[in-house]
Design a protein around this motif. Structure first.
Motif, PDB file in Angstrom:
ATOM      1  N   GLY A  99       0.839  -1.193   0.000  1.00  0.00           N
ATOM      2  CA  GLY A  99       0.000   0.000   0.000  1.00  0.00           C
ATOM      3  C   GLY A  99       0.876   1.245   0.000  1.00  0.00           C
ATOM      4  N   ALA A 100       0.297   2.348  -0.496  1.00  0.00           N
ATOM      5  CA  ALA A 100       1.018   3.622  -0.470  1.00  0.00           C
ATOM      6  C   ALA A 100       1.319   4.000   0.969  1.00  0.00           C
ATOM      7  CB  ALA A 100       0.177   4.703  -1.139  1.00  0.00           C
ATOM      8  N   LYS A 101       0.427   3.613   1.874  1.00  0.00           N
ATOM      9  CA  LYS A 101       0.605   3.951   3.286  1.00  0.00           C
ATOM     10  C   LYS A 101       1.912   3.350   3.810  1.00  0.00           C
ATOM     11  CE  LYS A 101      -3.308   4.136   5.752  1.00  0.00           C
ATOM     12  NZ  LYS A 101      -4.434   3.626   6.531  1.00  0.00           N
ATOM     13  N   SER A 172      -5.456  16.711  -3.327  1.00  0.00           N
ATOM     14  CA  SER A 172      -5.427  16.580  -1.872  1.00  0.00           C
ATOM     15  C   SER A 172      -6.580  15.780  -1.294  1.00  0.00           C
ATOM     16  CB  SER A 172      -5.435  17.989  -1.270  1.00  0.00           C
ATOM     17  OG  SER A 172      -6.109  18.025  -0.033  1.00  0.00           O
ATOM     18  N   ASN A 173      -6.223  14.956  -0.348  1.00  0.00           N
ATOM     19  CA  ASN A 173      -7.184  14.359   0.565  1.00  0.00           C
ATOM     20  C   ASN A 173      -6.977  15.112   1.878  1.00  0.00           C
ATOM     21  OD1 ASN A 173      -8.676  12.783   2.256  1.00  0.00           O
ATOM     22  ND2 ASN A 173      -7.438  10.936   2.088  1.00  0.00           N
ATOM     23  N   PRO A 174      -7.905  15.855   2.407  1.00  0.00           N
ATOM     24  CA  PRO A 174      -9.341  15.779   2.181  1.00  0.00           C
ATOM     25  C   PRO A 174      -9.958  16.866   1.297  1.00  0.00           C
ATOM     26  CG  PRO A 174      -8.948  17.010   4.153  1.00  0.00           C
ATOM     27  CD  PRO A 174      -7.595  16.700   3.571  1.00  0.00           C
ATOM     28  N   SER A 200       6.117  13.504  -2.066  1.00  0.00           N
ATOM     29  CA  SER A 200       4.984  13.959  -2.861  1.00  0.00           C
ATOM     30  C   SER A 200       4.018  12.792  -3.044  1.00  0.00           C
ATOM     31  CB  SER A 200       5.493  14.474  -4.217  1.00  0.00           C
ATOM     32  OG  SER A 200       4.427  14.969  -4.977  1.00  0.00           O
ATOM     33  N   ASP A 201       2.900  12.859  -2.330  1.00  0.00           N
ATOM     34  CA  ASP A 201       1.915  11.779  -2.364  1.00  0.00           C
ATOM     35  C   ASP A 201       0.953  12.061  -3.525  1.00  0.00           C
ATOM     36  OD1 ASP A 201      -0.165  10.020  -1.975  1.00  0.00           O
ATOM     37  OD2 ASP A 201      -0.365  10.399   0.173  1.00  0.00           O
ATOM     38  N   GLU A 202       1.120  11.298  -4.602  1.00  0.00           N
ATOM     39  CA  GLU A 202       0.364  11.563  -5.834  1.00  0.00           C
ATOM     40  C   GLU A 202      -0.648  10.466  -6.121  1.00  0.00           C
ATOM     41  OE1 GLU A 202       3.207  12.746  -8.898  1.00  0.00           O
ATOM     42  OE2 GLU A 202       4.269  14.026  -7.472  1.00  0.00           O
ATOM     43  N   ILE A 203      -1.162   9.866  -5.053  1.00  0.00           N
ATOM     44  CA  ILE A 203      -2.055   8.704  -5.216  1.00  0.00           C
ATOM     45  C   ILE A 203      -3.352   9.045  -5.967  1.00  0.00           C
ATOM     46  CG2 ILE A 203      -3.152   8.903  -2.923  1.00  0.00           C
ATOM     47  CD1 ILE A 203      -2.536   5.585  -3.182  1.00  0.00           C
ATOM     48  N   TYR A 204      -3.740  10.327  -5.930  1.00  0.00           N
ATOM     49  CA  TYR A 204      -4.976  10.712  -6.644  1.00  0.00           C
ATOM     50  C   TYR A 204      -4.688  11.351  -8.007  1.00  0.00           C
ATOM     51  CZ  TYR A 204      -7.278   9.834  -2.187  1.00  0.00           C
ATOM     52  OH  TYR A 204      -7.750   9.237  -1.040  1.00  0.00           O
ATOM     53  N   GLU A 205      -3.493  11.133  -8.539  1.00  0.00           N
ATOM     54  CA  GLU A 205      -3.105  11.845  -9.776  1.00  0.00           C
ATOM     55  C   GLU A 205      -4.066  11.616 -10.937  1.00  0.00           C
ATOM     56  OE1 GLU A 205       0.481  10.450 -11.725  1.00  0.00           O
ATOM     57  OE2 GLU A 205      -0.155   8.384 -11.573  1.00  0.00           O
ATOM     58  N   PHE A 232      -1.993   1.654  -6.322  1.00  0.00           N
ATOM     59  CA  PHE A 232      -3.018   1.092  -7.196  1.00  0.00           C
ATOM     60  C   PHE A 232      -4.426   1.221  -6.608  1.00  0.00           C
ATOM     61  CE2 PHE A 232       1.096  -0.669  -8.013  1.00  0.00           C
ATOM     62  CZ  PHE A 232       1.184  -0.582  -9.392  1.00  0.00           C
ATOM     63  N   SER A 233      -4.496   1.563  -5.298  1.00  0.00           N
ATOM     64  CA  SER A 233      -5.787   1.572  -4.594  1.00  0.00           C
ATOM     65  C   SER A 233      -6.836   2.443  -5.275  1.00  0.00           C
ATOM     66  CB  SER A 233      -5.600   2.101  -3.168  1.00  0.00           C
ATOM     67  OG  SER A 233      -4.909   1.178  -2.388  1.00  0.00           O
ATOM     68  N   LYS A 234      -6.448   3.635  -5.651  1.00  0.00           N
ATOM     69  CA  LYS A 234      -7.444   4.609  -6.124  1.00  0.00           C
ATOM     70  C   LYS A 234      -7.627   4.511  -7.640  1.00  0.00           C
ATOM     71  CE  LYS A 234      -6.884   5.984  -1.875  1.00  0.00           C
ATOM     72  NZ  LYS A 234      -7.763   5.912  -0.739  1.00  0.00           N
ATOM     73  N   TRP A 241      -5.990  -4.873  -2.201  1.00  0.00           N
ATOM     74  CA  TRP A 241      -4.804  -5.610  -2.677  1.00  0.00           C
ATOM     75  C   TRP A 241      -3.565  -5.247  -1.886  1.00  0.00           C
ATOM     76  CZ3 TRP A 241      -4.286  -8.096  -7.815  1.00  0.00           C
ATOM     77  CH2 TRP A 241      -5.511  -8.265  -8.451  1.00  0.00           C
ATOM     78  N   ARG A 242      -3.600  -4.097  -1.269  1.00  0.00           N
ATOM     79  CA  ARG A 242      -2.493  -3.535  -0.489  1.00  0.00           C
ATOM     80  C   ARG A 242      -1.226  -3.445  -1.322  1.00  0.00           C
ATOM     81  NH1 ARG A 242      -4.177  -0.570   0.881  1.00  0.00           N
ATOM     82  NH2 ARG A 242      -2.761   0.025   2.547  1.00  0.00           N
ATOM     83  N   LEU A 243      -1.275  -2.625  -2.324  1.00  0.00           N
ATOM     84  CA  LEU A 243      -0.125  -2.432  -3.207  1.00  0.00           C
ATOM     85  C   LEU A 243       0.092  -0.947  -3.474  1.00  0.00           C
ATOM     86  CD1 LEU A 243      -0.378  -4.962  -6.181  1.00  0.00           C
ATOM     87  CD2 LEU A 243       1.344  -4.924  -4.385  1.00  0.00           C
TER      88      LEU A 243
HETATM   89  N1  PMP Z   1      -2.294   8.777   0.608  1.00  0.00           N
HETATM   90  C1  PMP Z   1      -3.508   9.331   0.613  1.00  0.00           C
HETATM   91  C2  PMP Z   1      -3.616  10.804   0.436  1.00  0.00           C
HETATM   92  C3  PMP Z   1      -4.644   8.544   0.777  1.00  0.00           C
HETATM   93  O1  PMP Z   1      -5.846   9.103   0.785  1.00  0.00           O
HETATM   94  C4  PMP Z   1      -4.509   7.159   0.940  1.00  0.00           C
HETATM   95  C5  PMP Z   1      -5.753   6.357   1.117  1.00  0.00           C
HETATM   96  N2  PMP Z   1      -5.714   5.289   1.877  1.00  0.00           N
HETATM   97  C6  PMP Z   1      -3.201   6.621   0.928  1.00  0.00           C
HETATM   98  C7  PMP Z   1      -2.118   7.463   0.759  1.00  0.00           C
HETATM   99  C8  PMP Z   1      -2.896   5.175   1.126  1.00  0.00           C
HETATM  100  O2  PMP Z   1      -3.366   4.364   0.117  1.00  0.00           O
HETATM  101  P1  PMP Z   1      -3.086   2.795   0.097  1.00  0.00           P
HETATM  102  O3  PMP Z   1      -2.299   2.449   1.316  1.00  0.00           O
HETATM  103  O4  PMP Z   1      -4.436   2.160   0.084  1.00  0.00           O
HETATM  104  O5  PMP Z   1      -2.337   2.536  -1.156  1.00  0.00           O
END
Ligand code: PMP
Ligand code: GLU
Length: 377
Positions: A99-101, A172-174, A200-205, A232-234, A241-243
């Protein structure tokens, strides 16, 4: 008994997960709760991705793999970054994590020494602060002007000799806001002038609506000091899948790799084969989901504005960030207990007086949720 870790005792539970758990519990008790509290695509993972994973399982891809990720995946990520995010990346600069986390946590462990300061731009997602704390670093908060949701020179006031890193999250989240070139350049100039690392957290790119996503590492020499986080989550609806992954300077990836080797070893082998299919396969599924999110976004923002609520610029991700009258915790409790709509209070994101609503739910559910919010106020 001797007391448990004081470090972990000082870390807050994840508010997004806690509220989602509460909503799930109410649902199990038979209450018709609409959960707009957690940021999770309601779509199933596209079929060609699950098929690739099943094929890998049947082929016997059930053993340990290279800890930084299978070469097919690190190669595909390096290619994607170089082409789409517009900065050079080799497979040796990639680490696939759970996961990105997990990648964010590993990066904090790799970069921070006790007392090193990391700037978090607020409103911010819930897990940055705990990751910094667990790594022994010190979070320093910088509130973004809610009138613009862009950066200005006031950011420089947060910087001192101890500043080691800054975290940027666009889209950005939120808030859903997307940083423009000027904001990104401000961060880049600051990092280069004052020798600061950036995450740089670009998970929502992939979820941007009429705006351009800019990768921080593509500006100037920022690739030399930026850890880019993605996953890959978003984009591919693969939350379970936790990737996720990080790309960055080789020296940082090597240190992150040690954290990974001694904790989780690697991401799940057969899951990584699904991710290869995600990156290498047809990208139309990503665009279809984006279009659907856009449709819901327009509906929800219009409804909220018509009800008299002010909203943050909903330019990206899949969140409406709503200014409420009164205490956000009380309003969110009222929406949940009386209206059976779960939402996350802004206080969880360092933004009291605001509430986050995810629009990653079906249009039917969003319509019902809006009716209920209108009713309970
Ligand atoms: N960064 C942001 C900004 C998020 O909203 C999330 C959502 N869980 C994550 C990282 C982590 O994503 P994940 O671990 O599911 O890949
Ligand atoms: N990132 C999503 C959210 O903010 C998922 C939950 C989490 O990991 O915090 O709701």
């Amino acid at each position: 008994m001797k007391p448990l870790s004081a470090k972990i005792a000082g870390v807050a539970e994840s508010a997004t997960i806690a509220i989602s758990n509460k909503a799930k519990k109410m649902q199990r008790e038979g209450i018709d709760v609409i959960s707009l509290s957690i940021g999770e695509p309601d779509f199933d993972t596209p079929r060609h991705i699950t098929d690739a994973c099943i094929t890998a399982l049947n082929r016997g891809e059930t053993h340990y793999a290279p800890s930084n990720g299978i070469p097919e995946l690190t190669g595909a990520i390096a290619e994607k970054i170089t082409k789409e995010n517009k900065f050079p990346c080799t497979p040796q600069q990639v680490i696939v994590a759970c996961g990105a986390k997990d990648a964010i946590y590993e990066a904090c462990e790799a970069v921070l020494n006790p007392g090193d300061e990391t700037i978090i731009l607020t409103p911010a997602w819930v897990s940055y602060e705990p990751c910094i704390q667990i790594a022994g670093g010190k979070p320093v908060f910088h509130a973004i002007n809610p009138k613009t949701f862009q950066l200005d020179d006031s950011l420089l006031e947060r910087v001192n000799r101890k500043t080691k890193m800054i975290i940027v999250n666009s889209p950005s989240n939120p808030t859903g806001a997307v940083f423009n070139k000027k904001s990104m350049q401000l961060v880049a100039d600051l990092c280069e002038d004052r020798d600061i690392y950036a995450m740089s957290d670009e998970i929502y790119e992939k979820m941007v609506y009429g705006k351009e996503h800019i990768s921080l590492a593509s500006l100037g020499d920022m690739a030399q000091r930026t850890i880019t986080i993605n996953g890959f989550s978003k984009a591919y609806a693969m939350t379970g899948w936790r990737l996720g992954y990080a790309v960055g300077p080789k020296e940082i990836i090597t240190e992150m790799s040690k954290v990974q080797q001694h904790s989780v070893s690697q991401a799940t082998t057969f899951a990584m084969w699904g991710a290869v299919a995600a990156l290498k396969g047809d990208q139309r599924c990503v665009e279809e989901m984006r279009k659907e999110f856009d449709r819901r976004r327009i509906y929800m923002i219009n409804e909220l504005n018509a009800m008299g609520y002010e909203t943050a610029p909903a330019e990206g991700a899949f969140y409406a960030f709503v200014k409420v009258k009164g205490d956000d915790m009380e309003v969110a409790s009222r929406w949940l207990d009386k209206g059976h709509v779960a939402a996350t209070p802004g206080s969880a994101f360092y933004a009291p007086g605001w509430i986050r609503l995810s629009y990653a739910a079906s249009m039917e559910k969003l319509k019902e949720a809006m009716k209920r919010i209108k009713r309970v106020g």
